[in-house]
Enzyme design. Structure first.
Site, PDB file in Angstrom:
ATOM      1  N   ARG A  90       0.843  -1.204   0.000  1.00 51.22           N
ATOM      2  CA  ARG A  90       0.000   0.000   0.000  1.00 51.22           C
ATOM      3  C   ARG A  90       0.871   1.244   0.000  1.00 51.22           C
ATOM      4  O   ARG A  90       0.498   2.278   0.544  1.00 51.22           O
ATOM      5  CB  ARG A  90      -0.918   0.013   1.216  1.00 51.22           C
ATOM      6  CG  ARG A  90      -0.146  -0.110   2.482  1.00 51.22           C
ATOM      7  CD  ARG A  90      -0.885   0.197   3.716  1.00 51.22           C
ATOM      8  NE  ARG A  90      -0.069  -0.309   4.818  1.00 51.22           N
ATOM      9  CZ  ARG A  90      -0.427  -0.274   6.070  1.00 51.22           C
ATOM     10  NH1 ARG A  90      -1.577   0.224   6.400  1.00 51.22           N
ATOM     11  NH2 ARG A  90       0.367  -0.746   6.996  1.00 51.22           N
ATOM     12  N   ARG A 173       5.166  10.135   2.875  1.00 53.23           N
ATOM     13  CA  ARG A 173       6.210   9.884   3.866  1.00 53.23           C
ATOM     14  C   ARG A 173       7.571  10.199   3.262  1.00 53.23           C
ATOM     15  O   ARG A 173       7.818   9.911   2.088  1.00 53.23           O
ATOM     16  CB  ARG A 173       6.135   8.410   4.276  1.00 53.23           C
ATOM     17  CG  ARG A 173       7.142   7.993   5.301  1.00 53.23           C
ATOM     18  CD  ARG A 173       6.707   6.731   6.023  1.00 53.23           C
ATOM     19  NE  ARG A 173       6.785   5.525   5.198  1.00 53.23           N
ATOM     20  CZ  ARG A 173       6.493   4.303   5.647  1.00 53.23           C
ATOM     21  NH1 ARG A 173       6.099   4.132   6.898  1.00 53.23           N
ATOM     22  NH2 ARG A 173       6.563   3.258   4.857  1.00 53.23           N
ATOM     23  N   ASP A 249      10.391  -6.258   8.920  1.00 53.96           N
ATOM     24  CA  ASP A 249      10.077  -5.386   7.781  1.00 53.96           C
ATOM     25  C   ASP A 249       9.755  -3.970   8.239  1.00 53.96           C
ATOM     26  O   ASP A 249       9.582  -3.072   7.419  1.00 53.96           O
ATOM     27  CB  ASP A 249       8.900  -5.946   6.973  1.00 53.96           C
ATOM     28  CG  ASP A 249       7.654  -6.144   7.820  1.00 53.96           C
ATOM     29  OD1 ASP A 249       7.740  -6.905   8.805  1.00 53.96           O
ATOM     30  OD2 ASP A 249       6.627  -5.527   7.526  1.00 53.96           O
TER      31      ASP A 249
HETATM   32  P1  AMP Z   1       2.689  -3.077   7.914  1.00 53.54           P
HETATM   33  O1  AMP Z   1       1.582  -3.384   8.864  1.00 53.54           O
HETATM   34  O2  AMP Z   1       2.650  -1.670   7.423  1.00 53.54           O
HETATM   35  O3  AMP Z   1       4.042  -3.396   8.427  1.00 53.54           O
HETATM   36  O4  AMP Z   1       2.407  -3.953   6.641  1.00 53.54           O
HETATM   37  C1  AMP Z   1       2.741  -5.313   6.518  1.00 53.54           C
HETATM   38  C2  AMP Z   1       2.536  -5.756   5.093  1.00 53.54           C
HETATM   39  O5  AMP Z   1       1.137  -5.724   4.739  1.00 53.54           O
HETATM   40  C3  AMP Z   1       3.230  -4.908   4.057  1.00 53.54           C
HETATM   41  O6  AMP Z   1       3.677  -5.738   3.031  1.00 53.54           O
HETATM   42  C4  AMP Z   1       2.133  -3.990   3.590  1.00 53.54           C
HETATM   43  O7  AMP Z   1       2.395  -3.481   2.305  1.00 53.54           O
HETATM   44  C5  AMP Z   1       0.939  -4.911   3.597  1.00 53.54           C
HETATM   45  N1  AMP Z   1      -0.326  -4.170   3.734  1.00 53.54           N
HETATM   46  C6  AMP Z   1      -0.754  -3.564   4.845  1.00 53.54           C
HETATM   47  N2  AMP Z   1      -1.943  -2.959   4.630  1.00 53.54           N
HETATM   48  C7  AMP Z   1      -2.280  -3.186   3.340  1.00 53.54           C
HETATM   49  C8  AMP Z   1      -3.380  -2.812   2.499  1.00 53.54           C
HETATM   50  N3  AMP Z   1      -4.409  -2.104   2.950  1.00 53.54           N
HETATM   51  N4  AMP Z   1      -3.357  -3.227   1.231  1.00 53.54           N
HETATM   52  C9  AMP Z   1      -2.339  -3.952   0.769  1.00 53.54           C
HETATM   53  N5  AMP Z   1      -1.278  -4.332   1.484  1.00 53.54           N
HETATM   54  C10 AMP Z   1      -1.229  -3.956   2.768  1.00 53.54           C
HETATM   55 MG    MG Z   2       5.441  -2.121   7.520  1.00 56.52          MG
END
Ligand code: AMP
Ligand code: MG
Length: 486
Positions: A90, A173, A249
């Site tokens: 995203r 960001r 990550d």
């Molecule tokens: P995060 O919680 O930001 O660390 O995200 C973990 C993973 O989930 C990453 O690969 C994000 O790109 C993916 N991700 C989180 N929210 C979304 C969303 N709404 N749509 C697609 N991918 C998402």
């Molecule tokens: Mg993340």
């Protein structure tokens, strides 16, 4: 007039590391925030400031020619489980910009629509996480903590569907880069030594150029990342900051704090504090942040093993020695920050007792972490004692502290000034963030958001107009749980 300087060095590395992807336009973008001082630092042309063209850019609706949007590939351990392909699901990297200070930074849209890495997700973000990240990342910057920044936030005029429909938004960001430990995990898992070398050399040149001239550049990189993370996490701990989702990550190679999903500042001191609703076992509790950082750095070291030495046992020995230094570096940074909070000019090993005993007292008496240190920083430090129920223990600690600080060369006045520079009057208290989010998303009312944004730019200053922002949440206001942006 300075000119916008743009690069696309990560895109130029090729398809192993990222994929081209355009943002998906949104229906009806409207401004939530624009960070003028940051735009000036980036030498962003005025036409892209708080203008119609700026709005179109920061919504992902209309990109200037100097943007070359890509989604970055990365893997990662989420709550210790390895996921081989996460990536920007995203988020989209638009360009790298050279700031007026000569620093290269990424310009990234978050919530700009689906990418090749959005498995199941919509690539969008609700307004709440955008408001939270804008407020907290900018407050962290003002507090002096290495962090990604927020350049712009716009609402999308579209709904996103989570447990219930919520208004959507896009955050812009800015970061030294978005390369994470998970990026190295992804590249290492490709199993191609040439790609790993190419990528690691790129990271050294971009973030740690001094390592290139060290006898062992890859070991020097590992050591530099360990040092950066030890310093950042010690800084978090000294402010009561809980990241909430320290997956590999979400840990930047640069040492910048990244990903303000379920983060929160602790109020009443309790080292076991957890806010994140998905962190059921408290893996990312306040007290666990230093060991988790080391765990993550160990995953990073593993990716570098083939570069550290041709023979694996020797590579492991080098990596282990570097990792072993984390604890000592963290402890030194933590001791330095905590003694500064206590008004101690030159930290001594015995000061650890003064720190741990006051933290234990705060825990027993449920004392607000930020308020305590700020009150201790006043001309009447004994008043901090009003926060404690157990007066005998408090007075005992206080007399020890007084003896320690009055034995120093500096005057009381100098000490008070120094303490007020490290003990904030204001931190982004969770209930205030929550109230701002509710007002924006339910009533479209930006006033509290704007007030907080302004107040948290100067967290060490006292302004009577912001008095309400200094106090901890009342029982009714208290926010017990925070949620990831997804
Ligand atoms: P995060 O919680 O930001 O660390 O995200 C973990 C993973 O989930 C990453 O690969 C994000 O790109 C993916 N991700 C989180 N929210 C979304 C969303 N709404 N749509 C697609 N991918 C998402
Ligand atoms: Mg993340």
């Amino acid at each position: 007039m300075a000119e916008l300087k743009v690069q696309h060095s990560l895109a130029a590395l090729g398809s192993a590391f990222s994929l081209p992807c355009s943002p998906t336009p949104v229906a009806a973008p409207e401004w939530l925030a624009f960070n003028q001082p940051l735009a000036d630092e980036l030498v962003l042309p005025e036409q892209y400031h708080a203008t119609a063209l700026g709005l179109a850019l920061f919504a992902g609706n209309e990109l200037p020619k100097w943007c070359q949007p890509i989604a970055q590939a990365y893997a990662g351990h989420q709550f210790a489980n390895y996921v081989p392909r996460l990536g920007d699901g995203r988020a989209l990297l638009l360009a790298e910009i050279i700031s007026s200070a000569g620093q290269r930074v990424d310009l990234q849209l978050k919530g700009a629509g689906p990418t090749p890495f959005s498995r199941g997700g919509d690539g969008r973000s609700p307004i709440g996480p955008v408001i939270r990240e804008y407020l907290v990342s900018e407050a962290m910057h003002a507090l002096g903590v290495p962090t990604t920044r927020a350049l712009a936030a716009v609402s999308s005029g579209e709904m996103v569907y989570r447990d219930e429909p919520q208004p959507g938004a896009v955050l812009t960001r800015v970061a030294k880069s978005h390369i994470r430990i998970g990026t190295f995990q992804y590249v290492a898992a490709l199993g191609d030594p040439a790609l790993l070398t190419e990528f690691t050399d790129y990271v050294i040149a971009r973030h740690y150029p001094h390592c290139a001239s060290e006898p062992q550049p890859y070991l020097a990189l590992l050591q530099a990342v360990i040092a950066a993370q030890a310093a950042t996490v010690a800084h978090w701990m000294s402010l009561g900051f809980i990241h909430g989702v320290m997956n590999t990550d979400n840990m930047s190679i640069t040492g910048e704090t990244i990903d303000y999903g379920p983060c929160a500042f602790m109020e009443a001191f309790d080292e076991k504090t957890v806010f994140s609703a998905i962190d059921r076992r408290g893996r990312y509790a306040y007290v666990n942040q230093p060991p988790v950082a080391l765990w993550n750095l160990t995953r990073f070291a593993e990716t570098l093993l083939p570069l550290l030495h041709a023979k694996q046992p020797e590579a492991i020995a080098l990596a282990s020695a570097a990792l072993e230094s984390f604890s000592q570096q963290y402890q030194a940074a933590y001791l330095q920050r905590m003694t500064a909070k206590l008004g101690i000019e030159h930290a001594e090993p015995a000061d650890t007792e003064l720190i741990s005993s006051v933290l234990a007292l705060m825990q027993q008496n449920k004392v607000d972490f930020t308020l305590f240190f700020r009150q201790l920083s006043s001309n009447t430090p004994q008043k901090a004692g009003e926060l404690f129920n157990d007066q005998t223990s408090w007075l005992n600690w206080f007399s020890g502290w007084q003896a320690r600080v009055t034995a120093q060369k500096q005057t009381n006045e100098q000490r008070v000034t120094a303490m007020q520079r490290v003990n904030p009057e204001l931190i982004p208290r969770n209930h205030l963030i929550q109230q701002a989010i509710e007002q924006v998303s339910e009533q479209g009312d930006l006033s509290l958001f704007n007030q907080l944004k302004q107040a948290w730019l100067a967290p060490f200053d006292v302004d009577p107009a912001n008095a309400a922002f200094s106090r901890p949440a009342s029982e009714q206001e208290r926010v017990q749980r925070t949620f990831c942006g997804t």
